[in-house]
Design an enzyme around this catalytic site. Sequence first.
Site, short mmCIF file in Angstrom:
data_model
loop_
_atom_site.label_atom_id
_atom_site.label_comp_id
_atom_site.label_asym_id
_atom_site.label_seq_id
_atom_site.Cartn_x
_atom_site.Cartn_y
_atom_site.Cartn_z
N GLN A 11 59.74 4.07 -2.76
CA GLN A 11 59.26 5.11 -3.67
C GLN A 11 57.87 4.80 -4.22
O GLN A 11 56.97 5.64 -4.18
CB GLN A 11 60.23 5.30 -4.84
CG GLN A 11 59.70 6.34 -5.83
CD GLN A 11 60.74 6.77 -6.85
OE1 GLN A 11 61.87 6.32 -6.83
NE2 GLN A 11 60.35 7.64 -7.75
N SER A 140 56.42 -1.91 -3.91
CA SER A 140 56.71 -2.53 -5.20
C SER A 140 57.48 -3.82 -4.95
O SER A 140 58.08 -3.99 -3.90
CB SER A 140 57.54 -1.60 -6.07
OG SER A 140 58.79 -1.40 -5.47
N GLY A 144 64.50 -2.22 -3.87
CA GLY A 144 65.14 -2.82 -2.71
C GLY A 144 64.33 -2.61 -1.44
O GLY A 144 64.11 -3.54 -0.65
N THR A 145 63.86 -1.37 -1.24
CA THR A 145 63.06 -1.07 -0.05
C THR A 145 61.71 -1.76 -0.16
O THR A 145 61.24 -2.41 0.76
CB THR A 145 62.86 0.45 0.10
OG1 THR A 145 64.12 1.10 0.00
CG2 THR A 145 62.26 0.79 1.45
N THR A 179 62.55 -1.18 -14.30
CA THR A 179 63.24 -0.05 -13.66
C THR A 179 64.55 -0.51 -13.06
O THR A 179 65.36 0.29 -12.65
CB THR A 179 62.37 0.55 -12.54
OG1 THR A 179 61.97 -0.52 -11.69
CG2 THR A 179 61.14 1.22 -13.11
N ASN A 206 52.84 -2.17 -13.88
CA ASN A 206 52.97 -0.84 -14.48
C ASN A 206 52.62 -0.84 -15.96
O ASN A 206 51.97 0.07 -16.45
CB ASN A 206 54.39 -0.30 -14.32
CG ASN A 206 54.55 0.46 -13.03
OD1 ASN A 206 53.57 0.85 -12.42
ND2 ASN A 206 55.77 0.68 -12.61
N ASN A 228 49.59 6.51 -10.91
CA ASN A 228 49.18 6.42 -9.51
C ASN A 228 47.76 6.88 -9.29
O ASN A 228 47.06 6.37 -8.42
CB ASN A 228 50.14 7.23 -8.63
CG ASN A 228 51.50 6.56 -8.54
OD1 ASN A 228 51.60 5.36 -8.71
ND2 ASN A 228 52.53 7.33 -8.30
N GLU A 254 36.03 -9.84 5.03
CA GLU A 254 35.03 -10.38 4.12
C GLU A 254 35.62 -10.61 2.73
O GLU A 254 35.26 -11.56 2.04
CB GLU A 254 33.86 -9.40 4.04
CG GLU A 254 32.53 -10.06 3.88
CD GLU A 254 31.38 -9.08 4.03
OE1 GLU A 254 30.54 -9.05 3.13
OE2 GLU A 254 31.34 -8.34 5.03
#
Length: 452
Positions: A11, A140, A144-145, A179, A206, A228, A254
């Site tokens: 996400q 992030s 989990g993902t 979160t 965040n 964002n 560089e």
Amino acid sequence: MRECISVHIGQAGVQMGNACWELYCLEHGIQPDGQMPSDKTIGGGDDSFNTFFSETGAGKHVPRAVFVDLEPTVVDEVRTGTYRQLFHPEQLITGKEDAANNYARGHYTVGKEIIDLVLDRIRKLADQCTGLQGFLIFHSFGGGTGSGFSSLLMERLSVDYGKKSKLEFAIYPAPQISTAVVEPYNSILTTHTTLEHSDCAFMVDNEAIYDICRRNLDIERPTYTNLNRLIGQIVSSITASLRFDGALNVDLTEFQTNLVPYPRIHFPLATYAPVISAEKAYHEQLTVAEITNACFEPANQMVKCDPRHGKYMSCCMLYRGDVVPKDVNAAIATIKTKRTIQFVDWCPTGFKVGINYQPPTVVPGGDLAKVQRAVCMLSNTTAIAEAWARLDHKFDLMYAKRAFVHWYVGEGMEEGEFSEAREDLAALEKDYEEVGVDSVEGEGEEEGGEEY
């Protein structure tokens, strides 16, 4: 061409991706359907943007990007959003079930079902490149993902693309707000796994960004879109040198050469200035000296830590807009005389400067003011070790009681991985500590040791 492929994972990665591509399109005059009206040849037909966009036969510009999430809802927003025509449907990859904030699901069980598909898509993008420079990976640490799948993908990219650079833009768990309860576990597991595969990781916290939105932009309740878009500006500044022609141009490798003194110490701190709302900007003239000074204010950093307690190893200043080297040199000279910043003694005050004449672009109707010039500072400082220490402490509190560990073990992880990852981070903290120690003292101690 020196192309870059962006991979947006989970996400956080996907939503950062939305903000970044929205901004890139505005900066290059590309419409949401990928067309570039021919009358918009800004700067006499500079095609450096091809590092980020590929052009089809029909004159459509397609981002060199892949969006991956283990569950569909967030990517579905891209599929139905304003920029749905910009992306090829194959670039938006989703699974059926999410990683449920569990690193083990992202890395082992659910992740491994989708990894080959993702690598296949990345291979297709890579085949369209004439000289692939590397990958930008957005994710992030806490999800989990974001934690599990990113580390799996980076391991596989190292195998498939060996020497290509991999830069991360990672959302680091905020000190106060969280979160997910298991964020410290996920963060430490993913850091341990990706440490040897990542060349440079820009961390963004965040809470630091919330504070900037509240303080500088007067947004009472910042949403993820606000956050964002601010992150988008930073990413845009860092990648501007790849997408535009400038006086002093900087490419991906560089950065690493100048920012990473030792392979493991690759977590630069990003600071962006000026972050200012339209009504304030109207009354202020932001000079090069002012925005340069603002970069050394801890309040403008993207990660909560205090560089005044640490030492700088290196510093990159990326200016864009109406900036001339003379002003930059004067501003930096002033900062050096103030001596509030301390460099490690083995690295004489190294400032690397990049200037890009394209002024910063803002999203219409966004929070940021349109300004003539902006600067993004990337500094590698030992102060970032504070962030690791905070995270390690949280990990220890939970792990001492083995809280939540069964969820990970149930997905096929071994408990040993936890302690191994934790030891690796302890070593990382130690590395940062040693880098900051004055080299002369160290030699003196060794000589003293020989006398006995």
